[in-house]
Design a protein around this motif. Structure first.
Motif, short mmCIF file in Angstrom:
data_model
loop_
_atom_site.label_atom_id
_atom_site.label_comp_id
_atom_site.label_asym_id
_atom_site.label_seq_id
_atom_site.Cartn_x
_atom_site.Cartn_y
_atom_site.Cartn_z
N LEU B 342 0.75 -1.16 -0.08
CA LEU B 342 -0.01 -0.08 0.05
C LEU B 342 0.75 1.42 -0.06
O LEU B 342 0.57 2.15 -0.76
CB LEU B 342 -0.81 0.05 1.18
CG LEU B 342 -1.78 1.18 1.62
CD1 LEU B 342 -2.56 1.47 0.29
CD2 LEU B 342 -2.55 1.03 2.59
N LEU B 343 1.97 1.30 0.84
CA LEU B 343 2.98 2.40 0.88
C LEU B 343 3.50 2.68 -0.50
O LEU B 343 3.44 3.86 -0.82
CB LEU B 343 3.92 2.06 1.64
CG LEU B 343 4.87 3.38 2.33
CD1 LEU B 343 4.07 4.06 3.14
CD2 LEU B 343 5.90 2.85 3.31
N ALA B 346 0.88 4.17 -2.58
CA ALA B 346 0.77 5.52 -2.55
C ALA B 346 1.67 6.37 -3.29
O ALA B 346 1.64 7.48 -3.64
CB ALA B 346 0.91 5.85 -1.15
N GLY B 347 2.88 5.87 -3.52
CA GLY B 347 4.03 6.42 -4.50
C GLY B 347 3.98 6.12 -5.77
O GLY B 347 4.90 6.11 -6.64
N ARG B 348 2.62 6.21 -6.29
CA ARG B 348 2.24 5.97 -7.82
C ARG B 348 2.98 6.82 -8.67
O ARG B 348 3.33 6.36 -9.76
CB ARG B 348 0.76 5.93 -7.72
CG ARG B 348 0.15 5.43 -8.84
CD ARG B 348 -1.37 5.22 -9.09
NE ARG B 348 -1.44 4.90 -10.45
CZ ARG B 348 -2.09 5.67 -11.50
NH1 ARG B 348 -1.94 6.97 -11.08
NH2 ARG B 348 -2.28 5.44 -12.71
N LEU B 349 3.13 8.26 -8.30
CA LEU B 349 3.86 8.99 -9.25
C LEU B 349 5.31 8.69 -9.32
O LEU B 349 5.91 8.92 -10.51
CB LEU B 349 3.55 10.57 -8.80
CG LEU B 349 2.13 11.02 -9.02
CD1 LEU B 349 2.03 12.46 -8.53
CD2 LEU B 349 1.91 10.81 -10.46
N VAL B 350 5.83 8.21 -8.36
CA VAL B 350 7.18 7.71 -8.24
C VAL B 350 7.34 6.41 -9.43
O VAL B 350 8.09 6.64 -10.32
CB VAL B 350 7.74 7.13 -7.03
CG1 VAL B 350 9.00 6.94 -7.09
CG2 VAL B 350 7.42 8.16 -5.92
#
Lengths: 310, 380
Positions: B342-343, B346-350
């Motif tokens: 999940l973490l 959350a950094g999908r843009l990364v």
């Protein structure tokens, strides 16, 4: 009667310490516009690292390690939310899940299921000059330095937030970040400062649990205290002093509940424990329902900052 | 890079990365062979012990673990859908845990204290759970719509109210087994046999009707969101309430409906727990499936199909977790994998920026937009 009040006051102070730190941490982060639902996870990390560190070094250094660990969790939060504009609630909840399961795994594989071995607690301060014999003042005696810090910090924090240039900038970053940017200040840096500081405070709160209230890290630490800290933050309208008073209030309620349950067991039949446990959250909900939109939440709370956007 | 792949790839990579990081975590705290061994155990516990099956041919060593995985998956699927439906209308439902709790209690009460023939008892208990969960969620929706209270805060508070009232009062007080006597047990009475969800495989596995039910619900939610007018309007509200209002969509009504459905889905998860495996409301419900729902929803891209896949995957991991204990790895370890996944999601843009850098020279024809706005995750 006086002894009863003293006992209540004393256990309120004991219980409120961690709550105050965590609530202040949440206020710091959210006033700068970064939602912090990860308080619980940061507290757990801080509590774990402080207890583990205190096994091999003096306890005060262990507390420092707990703060650093909380700040490290916050750094992950900051990297995702400030650098990459991720959803702040998602990131915070993810940190909670990671800290919960990760803490359980590390605890179990390093020390067994029940908790870390006992550590030396932080030394307790007693009032000098015979003040410890004065009724009521006695309740302030025999607490760790962290309790005193928790009593002083909200006022220092209030001064910084409302009387210093840095505080003005931090508040502005949470209300209208673009205005701060037009002054040539870095929105990102200010938010980083707030998020890391908030994480360190949450870590300090966790460390207080494992080094001052208890003498080890237990499996369920902090058992929802991080969420209660969020309630205190909301109840205190996102101000340091308000959050402090709310935390004291919740802690006093808890002290009363525990005191009643042990001295008057039959009270449980009149007022169920569950009601009293639910009270902080019910009161917060009630306050929100009454205040409605005038909840004083920072205007830019939860909105990732983009230089180009308007 | 196709749009579909851009949607799905970050989730898959996140899960893979979480698996690798957790393997390294065990390898560092214990050693590499234990790490590999416990991963293999997790697979055997989740997908069945195929080597043993091929050796002695007893089907139970495969069917029982698969059944456990399906049970776990159905709970994760329902709470995941709960969070996903709320996301679709632009709300972040952190309260699935509380909604699940009150739903479980309602199912336990109807299951234990109402007498009905079997054909009616199961639907009645399910309905009670769904309605109670919906009512709990509607408190948050009401506060949002009438008073402008942010749903993240109100649902967090409602979770703890539910835990305090149910676990610390009702099931240890008025609703506990043998209330009024001196018995100090906690938890409600056993539900009637007629209220238990029927088992599908007899004695071989605990697999019960809840699993097909959850899959059917997922299909229903998918159809509703993609094919029906109200579902479309709900998505429109989530994408932009102002535009939706301008288009004549009753925004408040759709918001309340979606949040009510979210609560009903979480309540159903509680019902499955009580009527499928626990057969009563135990002293404490413990398992935080409601919070897991957040992970399921986001890893699955808030799409019913994605949520189903991620629930099936993590259901298998979670069921396999018990088997990791043979090597001294705590059974909650798969939750760590899930939390990290999940973490990373959350950094999908990364991920997208990494992928762009890697794939850019291959497809230079079309410049990708700088950053894709993510309509499915609302900004607070």
């Amino acid at each position: 009667m006086l002894e009863v009040l003293e006992a209540l006051l004393s256990s309120t102070l004991e219980y409120s310490t961690a709550l105050v730190f965590a609530a202040l941490g949440a206020v710091l982060s959210e006033r700068a516009g970064v939602v912090n639902v990860g308080v619980e996870g940061m507290m757990r990390t801080g509590a774990f690292c402080a207890a583990v560190a205190a096994l091999s070094m003096p306890t005060p250094l262990g507390v420092l390690m707990g703060m650093i660990a909380g700040a490290a969790m916050a750094a992950v939060h900051g990297y995702l939310c400030i650098r990459w504009r991720s959803d702040q609630v998602v990131s915070g909840m993810a940190l909670n899940l990671v800290a919960l399961a990760g803490g359980t795994y590390l605890l179990e594989s390093l020390y067994g299921p029940n908790g870390t071995p006992p550590i030396t607690q932080l030394s307790r301060w007693h009032l000098p000059f015979g003040l410890a014999e004065v009724p009521l003042l006695r309740a302030f005696s025999g607490h760790s330095v962290l309790t005193w810090l928790a009593l002083a910090l909200p006022f220092a924090f209030h001064w910084v937030l409302y009387r210093s240039p840095l505080g003005l900038r931090l508040r502005a970053v949470g209300e209208k970040p673009h205005a701060v940017a037009t002054l040539g200040l870095s929105v990102q840096n200010l938010r980083w400062l707030a998020v890391l500081g908030g994480g360190a405070l949450a870590g300090l709160g966790g460390a207080a649990l494992s080094t001052a209230v208890l003498d080890r890290f237990e499996q369920h630490t902090p058992a929802g205290l991080g969420f209660m800290a969020m309630a205190a933050m909301v109840f205190g309208r996102w101000t340091p002093r308000g959050a402090f008073l709310a935390a004291l209030f919740f802690a006093a309620g808890n002290a009363l509940r525990i005191g009643l349950a042990s001295s008057l067991p039959e009270i449980k039949d009149v007022v169920p424990q569950g009601f009293l446990l639910a009270l902080p959250y019910l009161l917060t909900l009630l306050l929100l329902a009454i205040q409605g939109q005038r909840t004083h939440a920072p205007a830019a709370l939860g909105v990732p900052y983009e230089q180009e956007s308007r | 890079m196709g749009e579909r792949i851009r949607e799905v790839l970050p989730s898959i990579l996140s899960v893979l990365l979480a698996l690798v990081v957790c393997w390294v975590a065990i390898a560092l705290t214990r050693d590499a062979s234990i790490a590999t061994g416990s991963y293999l155990n997790m697979l055997r516990g989740g997908l069945g012990d195929w080597p043993l099956f091929l050796e002695n041919g007893r089907a139970a060593v495969v069917i029982r673990p698969l059944g456990e995985s399906a049970i776990k998956a159905s709970l994760l699927l329902l709470t995941g859908l709960s969070v996903a439906v709320a996301f679709k209308v632009g709300l972040f439902n952190i309260g699935a845990q509380g909604q699940m709790l009150v739903g479980a209690l309602a199912a336990a009460v109807v299951g234990a204290y109402v007498e009905l023939p079997a054909l009616l008892h199961v639907p009645a208990a399910l309905l009670a759970a769904a309605l109670t969960g919906a009512a709990w969620a509607l408190v948050a929706a009401g506060l949002k719509l009438t008073r402008g209270v942010h749903e993240v805060i109100s649902t967090i508070m409602l979770n703890w109210v539910a835990v305090s009232l149910v676990d610390n009062w009702l099931v240890v007080g008025p609703l506990r087994t043998g209330a009024g006597t001196d018995l100090s047990t906690s938890g409600t009475d056993q539900i009637a046999v007629s209220a238990a969800l029927p088992r599908l495989m007899g004695d071989i596995s605990r697999l019960h009707l809840g699993f097909p039910l959850a899959l059917a619900v997922a299909l229903g939610v998918w159809m509703w969101l993609s094919r029906l007018r109200t579902g479309f309007e709900v998505r429109a509200v989530g994408l932009g309430p102002e535009a939706a209002r301008a288009a004549g969509i009753p925004v408040a009504r759709r918001t309340a409906e979606a949040m009510g459905l979210a609560g009903a889905l979480a309540g159903l998860a509680g019902a499955l727990l009580v009527m499928g495996t626990e057969l009563r409301y135990p002293g404490t419900l413990g398992a935080p499936y409601g919070f897991d729902g957040i992970a399921m929803s986001l890893i699955g891209g808030n799409h019913p199909l994605g949520v189903t896949l991620s629930a099936l995957f993590f259901g298998a991991l979670r069921a396999g977790g018990t088997r990791m204990q043979l090597l001294g790895v705590h059974k909650s370890f798969p939750e760590l994998i899930q939390g990290l996944a999940l973490l990373f999601v959350a950094g999908r843009l990364v991920w997208l920026s990494l992928l762009r850098r890697r794939l850019a020279p291959v497809t230079p024809t079309q410049p990708q937009p700088q950053s894709q706005p993510r309509p499915e995750v609302p900004r607070a």
